[in-house]
Design an enzyme around this catalytic site. Structure first.
Site, PDB file in Angstrom:
ATOM      1  N   CYS A 152      -0.724 -47.514  -3.045  1.00  0.00           N
ATOM      2  CA  CYS A 152      -1.157 -48.816  -3.559  1.00  0.00           C
ATOM      3  C   CYS A 152      -1.932 -48.670  -4.881  1.00  0.00           C
ATOM      4  O   CYS A 152      -1.327 -48.379  -5.901  1.00  0.00           O
ATOM      5  CB  CYS A 152      -1.930 -49.546  -2.475  1.00  0.00           C
ATOM      6  SG  CYS A 152      -1.835 -51.323  -2.669  1.00  0.00           S
ATOM      7  N   HIS A 159       0.752 -48.945   2.640  1.00  0.00           N
ATOM      8  CA  HIS A 159      -0.374 -48.187   3.200  1.00  0.00           C
ATOM      9  C   HIS A 159       0.010 -47.414   4.458  1.00  0.00           C
ATOM     10  O   HIS A 159      -0.287 -47.875   5.565  1.00  0.00           O
ATOM     11  CB  HIS A 159      -1.480 -49.166   3.608  1.00  0.00           C
ATOM     12  CG  HIS A 159      -2.156 -49.825   2.475  1.00  0.00           C
ATOM     13  ND1 HIS A 159      -3.360 -49.410   1.960  1.00  0.00           N
ATOM     14  CD2 HIS A 159      -1.783 -50.895   1.739  1.00  0.00           C
ATOM     15  CE1 HIS A 159      -3.706 -50.180   0.963  1.00  0.00           C
ATOM     16  NE2 HIS A 159      -2.777 -51.098   0.803  1.00  0.00           N
ATOM     17  N   SER A 204      -7.519 -50.686  -8.474  1.00  0.00           N
ATOM     18  CA  SER A 204      -7.191 -49.630  -9.442  1.00  0.00           C
ATOM     19  C   SER A 204      -8.084 -49.666 -10.675  1.00  0.00           C
ATOM     20  O   SER A 204      -8.406 -48.620 -11.238  1.00  0.00           O
ATOM     21  CB  SER A 204      -5.719 -49.735  -9.852  1.00  0.00           C
ATOM     22  OG  SER A 204      -5.438 -51.026 -10.354  1.00  0.00           O
ATOM     23  N   GLU A 248      -1.445 -45.031   5.679  1.00  0.00           N
ATOM     24  CA  GLU A 248      -2.685 -44.623   6.366  1.00  0.00           C
ATOM     25  C   GLU A 248      -3.178 -45.686   7.346  1.00  0.00           C
ATOM     26  O   GLU A 248      -4.007 -45.403   8.201  1.00  0.00           O
ATOM     27  CB  GLU A 248      -3.779 -44.274   5.329  1.00  0.00           C
ATOM     28  CG  GLU A 248      -4.456 -45.442   4.632  1.00  0.00           C
ATOM     29  CD  GLU A 248      -3.647 -46.097   3.516  1.00  0.00           C
ATOM     30  OE1 GLU A 248      -2.441 -45.801   3.367  1.00  0.00           O
ATOM     31  OE2 GLU A 248      -4.230 -46.936   2.804  1.00  0.00           O
ATOM     32  N   ILE A 262      -0.910 -54.761   1.086  1.00  0.00           N
ATOM     33  CA  ILE A 262      -2.125 -55.554   0.871  1.00  0.00           C
ATOM     34  C   ILE A 262      -2.324 -55.738  -0.635  1.00  0.00           C
ATOM     35  O   ILE A 262      -2.600 -54.777  -1.350  1.00  0.00           O
ATOM     36  CB  ILE A 262      -3.360 -54.855   1.477  1.00  0.00           C
ATOM     37  CG1 ILE A 262      -3.148 -54.616   2.982  1.00  0.00           C
ATOM     38  CG2 ILE A 262      -4.622 -55.689   1.238  1.00  0.00           C
ATOM     39  CD1 ILE A 262      -4.235 -53.780   3.637  1.00  0.00           C
ATOM     40  N   ARG A 263      -2.141 -56.961  -1.098  1.00  0.00           N
ATOM     41  CA  ARG A 263      -2.225 -57.256  -2.541  1.00  0.00           C
ATOM     42  C   ARG A 263      -1.528 -56.132  -3.329  1.00  0.00           C
ATOM     43  O   ARG A 263      -2.081 -55.543  -4.251  1.00  0.00           O
ATOM     44  CB  ARG A 263      -3.685 -57.428  -2.977  1.00  0.00           C
ATOM     45  CG  ARG A 263      -4.311 -58.690  -2.384  1.00  0.00           C
ATOM     46  CD  ARG A 263      -5.740 -58.915  -2.838  1.00  0.00           C
ATOM     47  NE  ARG A 263      -6.598 -57.803  -2.489  1.00  0.00           N
ATOM     48  CZ  ARG A 263      -7.110 -56.924  -3.344  1.00  0.00           C
ATOM     49  NH1 ARG A 263      -6.881 -57.057  -4.625  1.00  0.00           N
ATOM     50  NH2 ARG A 263      -7.859 -55.949  -2.936  1.00  0.00           N
TER      51      ARG A 263
HETATM   52  N1  GLN Z   1      -4.393 -55.087  -5.974  1.00  0.00           N
HETATM   53  C1  GLN Z   1      -4.953 -53.774  -6.144  1.00  0.00           C
HETATM   54  C2  GLN Z   1      -4.875 -53.333  -7.605  1.00  0.00           C
HETATM   55  O1  GLN Z   1      -4.196 -53.926  -8.365  1.00  0.00           O
HETATM   56  C3  GLN Z   1      -4.282 -52.761  -5.261  1.00  0.00           C
HETATM   57  C4  GLN Z   1      -4.455 -53.173  -3.811  1.00  0.00           C
HETATM   58  C5  GLN Z   1      -4.515 -52.039  -2.818  1.00  0.00           C
HETATM   59  O2  GLN Z   1      -4.750 -50.888  -3.169  1.00  0.00           O
HETATM   60  N2  GLN Z   1      -4.396 -52.386  -1.558  1.00  0.00           N
HETATM   61  O3  GLN Z   1      -5.510 -52.404  -7.964  1.00  0.00           O
END
Ligand code: GLN
Length: 188
Positions: free
Chosen positions: A80, A170, A50, A172, A134-135
């Site tokens: 996300c 996600h 981001s 997608e 994912i994170r």
């Molecule tokens: N960890 C990312 C963030 O803080 C987001 C992760 C993602 O989009 N899969 O921007």
């Protein structure tokens, strides 16, 4: 045919384009300010980092016009990092990006390295859907007008506010297209 602009500066935008075309929508990529002059019915803010996306939006002069479009009622599907871009506030962070979603998010809510996992949970109005994280961020507070659409282990992972759909996971990356289908219904 619905035309959907997919922000394509960084991150997993191709996967959204595939999901949209599976459903018969036409996706085009938004890479510069001029791309916003085309007429379209909905907007996708994909995952990625981001901070990178936010900085590019500022540098390219796209932030303000996007904010205006969303405030004007443009349907948006944010996943996300896209959720972080939309969030009105970010826990423990001064950064604000598009900030049209009255909710607070926490970045990397599941830890930075070990934060990838898969779940299945109910999404309001759809049913049980696969969810890949994912994170991922989570939503620590759904503000006024934001409706919780999904939770996993007591954490809010999706909210909807007007025509904004904002997800920590996600859709997608899974084959289930019902979330994109719901978004396209908003964009009808
Ligand atoms: N960890 C990312 C963030 O803080 C987001 C992760 C993602 O989009 N899969 O921007």
């Amino acid at each position: 045919m619905r035309r959907i602009g997919v922000l394509a500066l960084h991150g997993a935008f191709i996967e959204h384009e595939h999901a949209l075309s599976d459903l018969g929508a036409q996706a085009f990529e938004i890479r510069e300010r001029g791309d916003l002059d085309r007429s379209f019915d909905g907007l996708v803010l994909p995952s990625g980092e981001s901070t990178v996306q936010g900085k590019l939006l500022c540098d390219l002069g796209i932030m303000e016009p996007l904010r205006a479009l969303i405030k004007g009622g443009m349907p948006v599907l944010a996943t996300c990092a896209g959720l972080i871009l939309l969030a009105g506030s970010i826990d423990g962070d001064q950064a604000r990006w598009i900030a049209t979603l009255p909710s607070t998010v926490r970045r990397n809510a599941y830890g930075r390295q070990l934060g990838s996992f898969h779940a299945e949970a109910d999404y309001e109005g759809i049913g049980v859907v696969p969810m890949t994280f994912i994170r991922a961020p989570c939503i620590v507070k759904a503000g006024k007008g934001a409706k919780v659409a999904a939770t996993v282990d007591g954490r809010i992972v999706a909210v909807e506010c007007g025509r904004q759909m904002a997800l920590a996971f996600h859709p997608e990356l899974d084959q289930d297209r019902r979330i994109h289908e719901r978004f396209l219904a908003l964009a009808a």
